[in-house]
Motif scaffolding. Structure first.
Motif, PDB file in Angstrom:
ATOM      1  N   GLN A 100      46.230  20.617  46.145  1.00 40.82           N
ATOM      2  CA  GLN A 100      45.378  19.561  45.608  1.00 40.82           C
ATOM      3  C   GLN A 100      43.935  19.960  45.861  1.00 40.82           C
ATOM      4  OE1 GLN A 100      46.899  17.009  44.126  1.00 40.82           O
ATOM      5  NE2 GLN A 100      45.027  15.994  43.502  1.00 40.82           N
ATOM      6  N   GLY A 101      43.124  19.933  44.839  1.00 35.35           N
ATOM      7  CA  GLY A 101      41.716  20.287  45.006  1.00 35.35           C
ATOM      8  C   GLY A 101      40.867  19.560  43.993  1.00 35.35           C
ATOM      9  N   GLU A 102      39.836  18.876  44.478  1.00 36.98           N
ATOM     10  CA  GLU A 102      38.896  18.155  43.619  1.00 36.98           C
ATOM     11  C   GLU A 102      39.610  17.232  42.628  1.00 36.98           C
ATOM     12  OE1 GLU A 102      36.053  20.867  41.890  1.00 36.98           O
ATOM     13  OE2 GLU A 102      35.922  21.989  43.751  1.00 36.98           O
ATOM     14  N   GLY A 103      40.606  16.502  43.137  1.00 37.08           N
ATOM     15  CA  GLY A 103      41.266  15.503  42.319  1.00 37.08           C
ATOM     16  C   GLY A 103      42.390  16.000  41.433  1.00 37.08           C
ATOM     17  N   ARG A 104      42.711  17.288  41.478  1.00 32.28           N
ATOM     18  CA  ARG A 104      43.814  17.784  40.661  1.00 32.28           C
ATOM     19  C   ARG A 104      44.483  18.970  41.346  1.00 32.28           C
ATOM     20  NH1 ARG A 104      40.826  21.079  35.798  1.00 32.28           N
ATOM     21  NH2 ARG A 104      42.664  22.352  35.879  1.00 32.28           N
ATOM     22  N   GLU A 105      45.696  19.233  40.920  1.00 37.30           N
ATOM     23  CA  GLU A 105      46.422  20.364  41.492  1.00 37.30           C
ATOM     24  C   GLU A 105      45.982  21.662  40.824  1.00 37.30           C
ATOM     25  OE1 GLU A 105      50.595  19.409  43.587  1.00 37.30           O
ATOM     26  OE2 GLU A 105      50.665  20.056  41.515  1.00 37.30           O
ATOM     27  N   ARG A 106      45.841  22.677  41.652  1.00 31.28           N
ATOM     28  CA  ARG A 106      45.474  23.998  41.157  1.00 31.28           C
ATOM     29  C   ARG A 106      46.357  25.033  41.843  1.00 31.28           C
ATOM     30  NH1 ARG A 106      39.427  22.345  41.696  1.00 31.28           N
ATOM     31  NH2 ARG A 106      38.961  21.937  39.512  1.00 31.28           N
ATOM     32  N   ARG A 107      46.639  26.100  41.112  1.00 33.61           N
ATOM     33  CA  ARG A 107      47.401  27.200  41.712  1.00 33.61           C
ATOM     34  C   ARG A 107      46.410  28.156  42.360  1.00 33.61           C
ATOM     35  NH1 ARG A 107      52.487  29.349  41.560  1.00 33.61           N
ATOM     36  NH2 ARG A 107      53.143  27.962  39.890  1.00 33.61           N
ATOM     37  N   TYR A 108      46.570  28.303  43.665  1.00 37.07           N
ATOM     38  CA  TYR A 108      45.723  29.213  44.433  1.00 37.07           C
ATOM     39  C   TYR A 108      46.473  30.514  44.658  1.00 37.07           C
ATOM     40  CZ  TYR A 108      42.185  25.715  45.491  1.00 37.07           C
ATOM     41  OH  TYR A 108      41.178  24.805  45.391  1.00 37.07           O
ATOM     42  N   TYR A 109      45.729  31.608  44.575  1.00 38.53           N
ATOM     43  CA  TYR A 109      46.284  32.944  44.773  1.00 38.53           C
ATOM     44  C   TYR A 109      45.570  33.608  45.946  1.00 38.53           C
ATOM     45  CZ  TYR A 109      48.210  32.453  40.070  1.00 38.53           C
ATOM     46  OH  TYR A 109      48.896  32.022  38.974  1.00 38.53           O
ATOM     47  N   ALA A 110      46.323  34.393  46.701  1.00 37.53           N
ATOM     48  CA  ALA A 110      45.760  35.179  47.800  1.00 37.53           C
ATOM     49  C   ALA A 110      46.631  36.419  47.974  1.00 37.53           C
ATOM     50  CB  ALA A 110      45.720  34.373  49.090  1.00 37.53           C
ATOM     51  N   LEU A 111      46.068  37.430  48.593  1.00 35.05           N
ATOM     52  CA  LEU A 111      46.822  38.662  48.816  1.00 35.05           C
ATOM     53  C   LEU A 111      48.035  38.412  49.700  1.00 35.05           C
ATOM     54  CD1 LEU A 111      44.039  41.313  49.590  1.00 35.05           C
ATOM     55  CD2 LEU A 111      45.319  41.006  47.473  1.00 35.05           C
ATOM     56  N   SER A 112      49.133  39.016  49.339  1.00 37.52           N
ATOM     57  CA  SER A 112      50.320  39.032  50.191  1.00 37.52           C
ATOM     58  C   SER A 112      50.131  40.196  51.174  1.00 37.52           C
ATOM     59  CB  SER A 112      51.564  39.274  49.336  1.00 37.52           C
ATOM     60  OG  SER A 112      51.544  40.600  48.813  1.00 37.52           O
ATOM     61  N   PRO A 113      50.993  40.317  52.175  1.00 36.19           N
ATOM     62  CA  PRO A 113      50.885  41.482  53.063  1.00 36.19           C
ATOM     63  C   PRO A 113      50.942  42.815  52.287  1.00 36.19           C
ATOM     64  CG  PRO A 113      52.283  39.827  54.069  1.00 36.19           C
ATOM     65  CD  PRO A 113      51.988  39.350  52.664  1.00 36.19           C
ATOM     66  N   GLU A 114      51.792  42.889  51.269  1.00 39.25           N
ATOM     67  CA  GLU A 114      51.838  44.098  50.438  1.00 39.25           C
ATOM     68  C   GLU A 114      50.523  44.297  49.698  1.00 39.25           C
ATOM     69  OE1 GLU A 114      55.307  45.046  47.903  1.00 39.25           O
ATOM     70  OE2 GLU A 114      56.226  43.315  48.891  1.00 39.25           O
ATOM     71  N   GLY A 115      49.931  43.211  49.238  1.00 44.85           N
ATOM     72  CA  GLY A 115      48.654  43.282  48.543  1.00 44.85           C
ATOM     73  C   GLY A 115      47.539  43.780  49.447  1.00 44.85           C
ATOM     74  N   VAL A 116      47.553  43.330  50.703  1.00 43.45           N
ATOM     75  CA  VAL A 116      46.555  43.779  51.677  1.00 43.45           C
ATOM     76  C   VAL A 116      46.673  45.285  51.875  1.00 43.45           C
ATOM     77  CG1 VAL A 116      45.847  43.659  54.104  1.00 43.45           C
ATOM     78  CG2 VAL A 116      46.393  41.555  52.857  1.00 43.45           C
ATOM     79  N   GLU A 117      47.907  45.747  52.061  1.00 42.83           N
ATOM     80  CA  GLU A 117      48.152  47.177  52.271  1.00 42.83           C
ATOM     81  C   GLU A 117      47.711  47.993  51.049  1.00 42.83           C
ATOM     82  OE1 GLU A 117      51.931  50.156  53.047  1.00 42.83           O
ATOM     83  OE2 GLU A 117      52.145  48.024  53.555  1.00 42.83           O
ATOM     84  N   LEU A 118      48.064  47.526  49.865  1.00 42.84           N
ATOM     85  CA  LEU A 118      47.681  48.237  48.648  1.00 42.84           C
ATOM     86  C   LEU A 118      46.166  48.248  48.477  1.00 42.84           C
ATOM     87  CD1 LEU A 118      48.582  49.736  46.078  1.00 42.84           C
ATOM     88  CD2 LEU A 118      48.533  47.520  44.923  1.00 42.84           C
ATOM     89  N   LEU A 119      45.504  47.128  48.752  1.00 43.30           N
ATOM     90  CA  LEU A 119      44.050  47.070  48.639  1.00 43.30           C
ATOM     91  C   LEU A 119      43.396  48.095  49.554  1.00 43.30           C
ATOM     92  CD1 LEU A 119      41.383  45.887  47.657  1.00 43.30           C
ATOM     93  CD2 LEU A 119      41.630  44.101  49.421  1.00 43.30           C
ATOM     94  N   GLU A 120      43.888  48.222  50.777  1.00 44.24           N
ATOM     95  CA  GLU A 120      43.324  49.207  51.707  1.00 44.24           C
ATOM     96  C   GLU A 120      43.465  50.622  51.145  1.00 44.24           C
ATOM     97  OE1 GLU A 120      45.301  48.592  55.460  1.00 44.24           O
ATOM     98  OE2 GLU A 120      44.367  46.621  55.728  1.00 44.24           O
ATOM     99  N   LYS A 121      44.629  50.945  50.623  1.00 46.68           N
ATOM    100  CA  LYS A 121      44.867  52.289  50.089  1.00 46.68           C
ATOM    101  C   LYS A 121      44.057  52.548  48.827  1.00 46.68           C
ATOM    102  CE  LYS A 121      49.347  52.821  52.236  1.00 46.68           C
ATOM    103  NZ  LYS A 121      50.781  52.920  52.096  1.00 46.68           N
ATOM    104  N   LEU A 122      44.003  51.547  47.940  1.00 50.48           N
ATOM    105  CA  LEU A 122      43.227  51.710  46.703  1.00 50.48           C
ATOM    106  C   LEU A 122      41.731  51.811  46.986  1.00 50.48           C
ATOM    107  CD1 LEU A 122      44.980  49.308  44.163  1.00 50.48           C
ATOM    108  CD2 LEU A 122      45.076  51.804  44.233  1.00 50.48           C
ATOM    109  N   THR A 123      41.268  51.091  48.009  1.00 50.90           N
ATOM    110  CA  THR A 123      39.854  51.165  48.391  1.00 50.90           C
ATOM    111  C   THR A 123      39.515  52.574  48.859  1.00 50.90           C
ATOM    112  OG1 THR A 123      39.791  48.823  48.964  1.00 50.90           O
ATOM    113  CG2 THR A 123      38.078  50.215  49.913  1.00 50.90           C
ATOM    114  N   GLN A 124      40.379  53.169  49.655  1.00 50.54           N
ATOM    115  CA  GLN A 124      40.159  54.550  50.106  1.00 50.54           C
ATOM    116  C   GLN A 124      40.129  55.505  48.919  1.00 50.54           C
ATOM    117  OE1 GLN A 124      43.324  55.229  52.915  1.00 50.54           O
ATOM    118  NE2 GLN A 124      42.419  53.906  54.469  1.00 50.54           N
ATOM    119  N   GLU A 125      41.083  55.336  48.010  1.00 46.79           N
ATOM    120  CA  GLU A 125      41.124  56.184  46.818  1.00 46.79           C
ATOM    121  C   GLU A 125      39.858  56.013  45.980  1.00 46.79           C
ATOM    122  OE1 GLU A 125      43.335  58.514  45.712  1.00 46.79           O
ATOM    123  OE2 GLU A 125      44.390  58.283  47.612  1.00 46.79           O
ATOM    124  N   TRP A 126      39.437  54.769  45.815  1.00 43.63           N
ATOM    125  CA  TRP A 126      38.235  54.481  45.029  1.00 43.63           C
ATOM    126  C   TRP A 126      37.013  55.162  45.658  1.00 43.63           C
ATOM    127  CZ3 TRP A 126      36.981  52.623  40.426  1.00 43.63           C
ATOM    128  CH2 TRP A 126      35.657  52.294  40.193  1.00 43.63           C
TER     129      TRP A 126
END
Length: 111
Positions: A70-96
């Motif tokens: 619930q946010g600002e009077g209505r429901e919204r779908r919130y997204y955040a990194l999963s543990p796999e996403g965190v790991e992939l972000l770290e590796k992709l950041t190094q590659e980048w």
């Protein structure tokens, strides 16, 4: 050079960078509009027709967790990194960073 050719090459150049930008932006939970606004504030203009399918694809791949809140009077779908996403972000950041450093050298020296 034709504008059409430039647009195609620009799109190709942006594709991988957009995935990295979305993953990095979702270190903190956000809903679609706030994510788009955050990206735009950092100079990355991404239309909804590109952003939402990308976010859904990343979630389907297990890289993002999502939940309705619930946010600002209505429901919204919130997204955040999963543990796999965190790991992939770290590796992709190094590659980048490696790729960006190599490209900077090539572009500066012309060799």
């Amino acid at each position: 050079m034709s504008e059409d050719r430039l647009d195609k090459m620009r799109l190709e150049l942006r594709r991988g960078a957009l995935v990295l930008a979305v993953l990095a932006s979702l270190r903190q939970a956000q809903y679609g509009y706030s994510l788009r606004k955050s990206l735009l504030e950092h100079g990355i203009d991404m239309d909804e027709g590109t952003l939402y399918p990308l976010v859904r694809r990343l979630a389907d791949q297990g890289l993002l967790n999502s939940e309705w809140q619930q946010g600002e009077g209505r429901e919204r779908r919130y997204y955040a990194l999963s543990p796999e996403g965190v790991e992939l972000l770290e590796k992709l950041t190094q590659e980048w960073q490696l790729l960006n450093g190599a490209l900077a050298t090539i572009l500066e020296t012309g060799k």
